[in-house]
Design a protein around this motif. Structure first.
Motif, PDB file in Angstrom:
ATOM      1  N   ARG A 169       0.850  -1.185   0.000  1.00  0.00           N
ATOM      2  CA  ARG A 169       0.000   0.000   0.000  1.00  0.00           C
ATOM      3  C   ARG A 169       0.890   1.242   0.000  1.00  0.00           C
ATOM      4  O   ARG A 169       1.954   1.236   0.610  1.00  0.00           O
ATOM      5  N   GLY A 170       0.420   2.325  -0.649  1.00  0.00           N
ATOM      6  CA  GLY A 170       1.180   3.562  -0.686  1.00  0.00           C
ATOM      7  C   GLY A 170       0.483   4.693   0.045  1.00  0.00           C
ATOM      8  O   GLY A 170      -0.747   4.862  -0.064  1.00  0.00           O
ATOM      9  N   GLN A 196     -15.012   8.257   0.761  1.00  0.00           N
ATOM     10  CA  GLN A 196     -13.588   8.223   0.451  1.00  0.00           C
ATOM     11  C   GLN A 196     -12.752   8.811   1.578  1.00  0.00           C
ATOM     12  O   GLN A 196     -11.715   8.251   1.949  1.00  0.00           O
ATOM     13  N   ILE A 197     -13.190   9.931   2.125  1.00  0.00           N
ATOM     14  CA  ILE A 197     -12.456  10.546   3.233  1.00  0.00           C
ATOM     15  C   ILE A 197     -12.372   9.574   4.409  1.00  0.00           C
ATOM     16  O   ILE A 197     -11.297   9.361   4.989  1.00  0.00           O
ATOM     17  N   ASP A 198     -13.493   8.959   4.748  1.00  0.00           N
ATOM     18  CA  ASP A 198     -13.511   8.015   5.872  1.00  0.00           C
ATOM     19  C   ASP A 198     -12.603   6.818   5.601  1.00  0.00           C
ATOM     20  O   ASP A 198     -11.890   6.346   6.501  1.00  0.00           O
ATOM     21  N   GLU A 199     -12.627   6.309   4.372  1.00  0.00           N
ATOM     22  CA  GLU A 199     -11.774   5.169   4.020  1.00  0.00           C
ATOM     23  C   GLU A 199     -10.297   5.543   4.131  1.00  0.00           C
ATOM     24  O   GLU A 199      -9.485   4.773   4.676  1.00  0.00           O
ATOM     25  N   SER A 200      -9.937   6.719   3.607  1.00  0.00           N
ATOM     26  CA  SER A 200      -8.534   7.126   3.643  1.00  0.00           C
ATOM     27  C   SER A 200      -8.057   7.361   5.068  1.00  0.00           C
ATOM     28  O   SER A 200      -6.946   6.959   5.430  1.00  0.00           O
ATOM     29  N   VAL A 201      -8.879   8.018   5.872  1.00  0.00           N
ATOM     30  CA  VAL A 201      -8.510   8.267   7.269  1.00  0.00           C
ATOM     31  C   VAL A 201      -8.344   6.954   8.013  1.00  0.00           C
ATOM     32  O   VAL A 201      -7.383   6.752   8.775  1.00  0.00           O
ATOM     33  N   ARG A 202      -9.271   6.029   7.787  1.00  0.00           N
ATOM     34  CA  ARG A 202      -9.176   4.700   8.424  1.00  0.00           C
ATOM     35  C   ARG A 202      -7.888   3.995   8.018  1.00  0.00           C
ATOM     36  O   ARG A 202      -7.178   3.427   8.851  1.00  0.00           O
ATOM     37  N   ASP A 203      -7.585   4.029   6.726  1.00  0.00           N
ATOM     38  CA  ASP A 203      -6.385   3.337   6.234  1.00  0.00           C
ATOM     39  C   ASP A 203      -5.114   3.972   6.785  1.00  0.00           C
ATOM     40  O   ASP A 203      -4.149   3.268   7.116  1.00  0.00           O
ATOM     41  N   LEU A 204      -5.097   5.292   6.875  1.00  0.00           N
ATOM     42  CA  LEU A 204      -3.922   5.966   7.447  1.00  0.00           C
ATOM     43  C   LEU A 204      -3.704   5.523   8.886  1.00  0.00           C
ATOM     44  O   LEU A 204      -2.578   5.224   9.300  1.00  0.00           O
ATOM     45  N   SER A 205      -4.771   5.488   9.646  1.00  0.00           N
ATOM     46  CA  SER A 205      -4.671   5.104  11.053  1.00  0.00           C
ATOM     47  C   SER A 205      -4.321   3.626  11.221  1.00  0.00           C
ATOM     48  O   SER A 205      -3.472   3.264  12.040  1.00  0.00           O
ATOM     49  N   LYS A 206      -4.955   2.794  10.412  1.00  0.00           N
ATOM     50  CA  LYS A 206      -4.817   1.346  10.575  1.00  0.00           C
ATOM     51  C   LYS A 206      -3.519   0.804   9.992  1.00  0.00           C
ATOM     52  O   LYS A 206      -2.884  -0.082  10.577  1.00  0.00           O
ATOM     53  N   TYR A 207      -3.093   1.344   8.845  1.00  0.00           N
ATOM     54  CA  TYR A 207      -1.977   0.750   8.121  1.00  0.00           C
ATOM     55  C   TYR A 207      -0.686   1.564   8.141  1.00  0.00           C
ATOM     56  O   TYR A 207       0.400   0.989   8.201  1.00  0.00           O
ATOM     57  N   PHE A 208      -0.794   2.885   8.064  1.00  0.00           N
ATOM     58  CA  PHE A 208       0.409   3.690   7.823  1.00  0.00           C
ATOM     59  C   PHE A 208       1.004   4.342   9.073  1.00  0.00           C
ATOM     60  O   PHE A 208       2.214   4.576   9.116  1.00  0.00           O
ATOM     61  N   MET A 209       0.186   4.627  10.077  1.00  0.00           N
ATOM     62  CA  MET A 209       0.719   5.227  11.299  1.00  0.00           C
ATOM     63  C   MET A 209       1.416   4.144  12.124  1.00  0.00           C
ATOM     64  O   MET A 209       0.773   3.218  12.620  1.00  0.00           O
ATOM     65  N   ASN A 210       2.727   4.273  12.235  1.00  0.00           N
ATOM     66  CA  ASN A 210       3.520   3.268  12.940  1.00  0.00           C
ATOM     67  C   ASN A 210       3.937   3.829  14.302  1.00  0.00           C
ATOM     68  O   ASN A 210       4.774   4.731  14.393  1.00  0.00           O
ATOM     69  N   HIS A 211       3.336   3.307  15.351  1.00  0.00           N
ATOM     70  CA  HIS A 211       3.573   3.846  16.685  1.00  0.00           C
ATOM     71  C   HIS A 211       4.918   3.400  17.262  1.00  0.00           C
ATOM     72  O   HIS A 211       5.432   4.033  18.189  1.00  0.00           O
ATOM     73  N   THR A 219       5.390   3.286   2.533  1.00  0.00           N
ATOM     74  CA  THR A 219       5.010   2.017   1.919  1.00  0.00           C
ATOM     75  C   THR A 219       4.891   0.950   2.992  1.00  0.00           C
ATOM     76  O   THR A 219       5.798   0.797   3.815  1.00  0.00           O
ATOM     77  N   VAL A 220       3.771   0.243   2.982  1.00  0.00           N
ATOM     78  CA  VAL A 220       3.562  -0.836   3.947  1.00  0.00           C
ATOM     79  C   VAL A 220       2.945  -2.027   3.221  1.00  0.00           C
ATOM     80  O   VAL A 220       2.509  -1.925   2.063  1.00  0.00           O
ATOM     81  N   GLY A 221       2.870  -3.158   3.896  1.00  0.00           N
ATOM     82  CA  GLY A 221       2.217  -4.328   3.336  1.00  0.00           C
ATOM     83  C   GLY A 221       0.716  -4.143   3.261  1.00  0.00           C
ATOM     84  O   GLY A 221       0.165  -3.164   3.781  1.00  0.00           O
ATOM     85  N   PRO A 222       0.006  -5.075   2.643  1.00  0.00           N
ATOM     86  CA  PRO A 222      -1.450  -4.958   2.465  1.00  0.00           C
ATOM     87  C   PRO A 222      -2.227  -4.756   3.755  1.00  0.00           C
ATOM     88  O   PRO A 222      -3.254  -4.079   3.778  1.00  0.00           O
ATOM     89  N   GLU A 231      13.233   0.630   1.021  1.00  0.00           N
ATOM     90  CA  GLU A 231      11.963   1.184   0.510  1.00  0.00           C
ATOM     91  C   GLU A 231      10.905   1.230   1.603  1.00  0.00           C
ATOM     92  O   GLU A 231      10.170   2.219   1.732  1.00  0.00           O
ATOM     93  N   GLY A 232      10.826   0.175   2.384  1.00  0.00           N
ATOM     94  CA  GLY A 232       9.786   0.095   3.399  1.00  0.00           C
ATOM     95  C   GLY A 232      10.034   0.968   4.607  1.00  0.00           C
ATOM     96  O   GLY A 232       9.107   1.223   5.387  1.00  0.00           O
ATOM     97  N   ARG A 233      11.260   1.432   4.781  1.00  0.00           N
ATOM     98  CA  ARG A 233      11.584   2.257   5.952  1.00  0.00           C
ATOM     99  C   ARG A 233      11.518   3.761   5.662  1.00  0.00           C
ATOM    100  O   ARG A 233      11.809   4.572   6.543  1.00  0.00           O
ATOM    101  N   VAL A 234      11.124   4.138   4.456  1.00  0.00           N
ATOM    102  CA  VAL A 234      11.150   5.552   4.068  1.00  0.00           C
ATOM    103  C   VAL A 234      10.118   6.367   4.839  1.00  0.00           C
ATOM    104  O   VAL A 234       8.944   6.002   4.938  1.00  0.00           O
ATOM    105  N   ILE A 235      10.598   7.485   5.381  1.00  0.00           N
ATOM    106  CA  ILE A 235       9.740   8.519   5.952  1.00  0.00           C
ATOM    107  C   ILE A 235       9.871   9.747   5.060  1.00  0.00           C
ATOM    108  O   ILE A 235      10.975  10.196   4.758  1.00  0.00           O
ATOM    109  N   ASN A 236       8.745  10.294   4.645  1.00  0.00           N
ATOM    110  CA  ASN A 236       8.710  11.526   3.868  1.00  0.00           C
ATOM    111  C   ASN A 236       8.048  12.589   4.736  1.00  0.00           C
ATOM    112  O   ASN A 236       6.815  12.709   4.754  1.00  0.00           O
ATOM    113  N   PRO A 237       8.833  13.373   5.480  1.00  0.00           N
ATOM    114  CA  PRO A 237       8.238  14.331   6.417  1.00  0.00           C
ATOM    115  C   PRO A 237       7.302  15.348   5.763  1.00  0.00           C
ATOM    116  O   PRO A 237       6.309  15.756   6.367  1.00  0.00           O
ATOM    117  N   GLY A 238       7.618  15.742   4.517  1.00  0.00           N
ATOM    118  CA  GLY A 238       6.744  16.681   3.824  1.00  0.00           C
ATOM    119  C   GLY A 238       5.362  16.105   3.578  1.00  0.00           C
ATOM    120  O   GLY A 238       4.342  16.773   3.776  1.00  0.00           O
TER     121      GLY A 238
END
Length: 393
Positions: A169-170, A196-211, A219-222, A231-238
């Motif tokens: 996922r990107g 769409q907004i709800d889906e994206s917010v959910r996906d950001l919280s569930k998949y991309f936010m790494n505590h 980039t994360v797995g499905p 590639e998987g460790r990239v942080i893009n602060p912008g």
């Protein structure tokens, strides 16, 4: 305590530079009065280096010109430029399968097509904003049709070539669709937008936010799996800063939603901790969440757009929370960017600086830099400053 004099000076600087520098530069050097559309591959002084047209930027400029006309500069030339750019885009930039090209010639002949749908995203924003500026709601209908088509492209297996040969996922498209839907909601009340907004917010919280690493990963797995590679460790602060203010925009529109606000502030805090360069100032391009050397050759450079996103995100965060740390964050980001990026001889902003703030190359535009991040930042910052100056008595 809010320094109203400083806030007024920031507002005045944005308004002055936007109306006396940034907009005139692109109206003079970028607008194609022959074919329609906009050129972005320009040298330091505005000389066209390449007439190849970025399709991303046809949408981006159409959006900016329309928004400027609606909110700030009631100049018919802007509305005309927006319409001519959208007309060029509709006529030349959409392939027979409905998927847009990435670049075309000056006259509109296709040159390149990529796997992304960002061209479509910016086209949607342009048509939505133009509908608002012109009161021609046929463009709102066109924008909604394209939005639905984008969702179909993203969900239809095999339509878009995958970026990797492993499931992933990107972050970019996930956060981008929040903003696209939010812009379209100005002129279109359709359930698919909030969905769409709800889906994206959910996906950001569930998949991309790494505590564990206190960041949003690119980039994360499905299922949000951590991919322990360069590639998987990239942080893009912008991108993280941009995600933060996109969510705060939605939170504001939803009655200052506390959960969305909390989520956005967390993302902004993490982005600042990873991205701000304490030695030289400014936001660094890329970090590795395990603190290995990032693979991208531009990893420690200072690009124009992360600075713009940080200026906005910190300002949104202060307005949303009242926490003084965000005002201090904003001051650092604003003062840095306005000190090192503007070209005081030829106008506009440099795009690419070395880590120490010296100019890496002086061109004002290419297929990725043009009239978007800088004017968007200034427009939206002016609005946020006005909220501060009105509400924080």
């Amino acid at each position: 305590m809010l320094d109203r004099t400083y806030i007024r000076s920031c507002r005045e600087r944005c308004l002055h530079d936007l109306t006396r520098d940034i907009v005139p530069f692109w109206m003079k050097h970028g607008v194609d009065k022959v074919n329609g559309g906009v050129y972005t591959c320009v040298d330091r002084d505005g000389t066209i280096m390449d007439t190849t047209k970025s399709v991303w930027f046809q949408g981006r400029f159409g959006y900016i010109a329309s928004a400027l006309y609606t909110d700030l500069i009631r100049d018919e030339a802007l509305l005309t430029a927006a319409r001519n750019t959208i007309d060029f885009m509709e006529k030349h930039c959409i392939d027979t399968d409905g998927h847009m090209f990435f670049s075309v010639t000056a006259e509109g002949k296709p040159l390149r097509k990529r796997r992304y749908v960002f061209s479509e995203c910016f086209a949607i924003m342009a048509m939505a904003e133009y509908a608002l500026a012109s009161s021609d709601m046929t463009y709102a209908d066109k924008a909604l049709d394209m939005f639905v088509r984008v969702r179909k492209m993203l969900s239809e297996p095999g339509f878009l070539e995958p970026k990797y040969l492993f499931p992933a996922r990107g972050h970019s498209i996930t956060m981008m669709l929040i903003n696209v839907a939010n812009v379209l909601k100005q002129v279109c009340d359709d359930a698919v937008l909030d969905m769409q907004i709800d889906e994206s917010v959910r996906d950001l919280s569930k998949y991309f936010m790494n505590h564990e690493f206190k960041t949003v990963l690119e980039t994360v797995g499905p299922e949000g799996e951590f991919i322990d590679t360069c590639e998987g460790r990239v942080i893009n602060p912008g991108h993280c800063m941009e995600t933060g203010w996109f969510i705060l925009d939605v939170a504001k529109n939803r009655g200052n939603d506390p959960q969305l606000t909390k989520m956005a502030l967390q993302i902004i805090d993490w982005a600042w901790a990873w991205g701000w360069d304490e030695q030289y100032g400014g936001m660094i391009n890329f970090r590795d969440c395990r603190n290995f050397p990032p693979q991208d050759y531009s990893q420690d450079m200072k690009f124009w757009w992360p600075q713009c996103e940080t200026i906005l995100a910190s300002l949104y965060a202060y307005n949303a929370s009242g926490d003084e740390k965000y005002l201090e964050m904003h001051k650092k980001a604003f003062d840095y960017a306005f000190r090192v990026f503007p070209d005081r001889e030829y106008g506009e902003w440099y795009g690419y600086l070395h880590r120490d703030g010296t100019v890496a190359q002086p061109a004002k535009g290419n297929l990725f830099k043009g009239p978007f991040h800088v004017p968007r930042m200034m427009m939206k910052a002016i609005y946020q400053y006005d909220i501060l100056l009105t509400d924080k008595q």
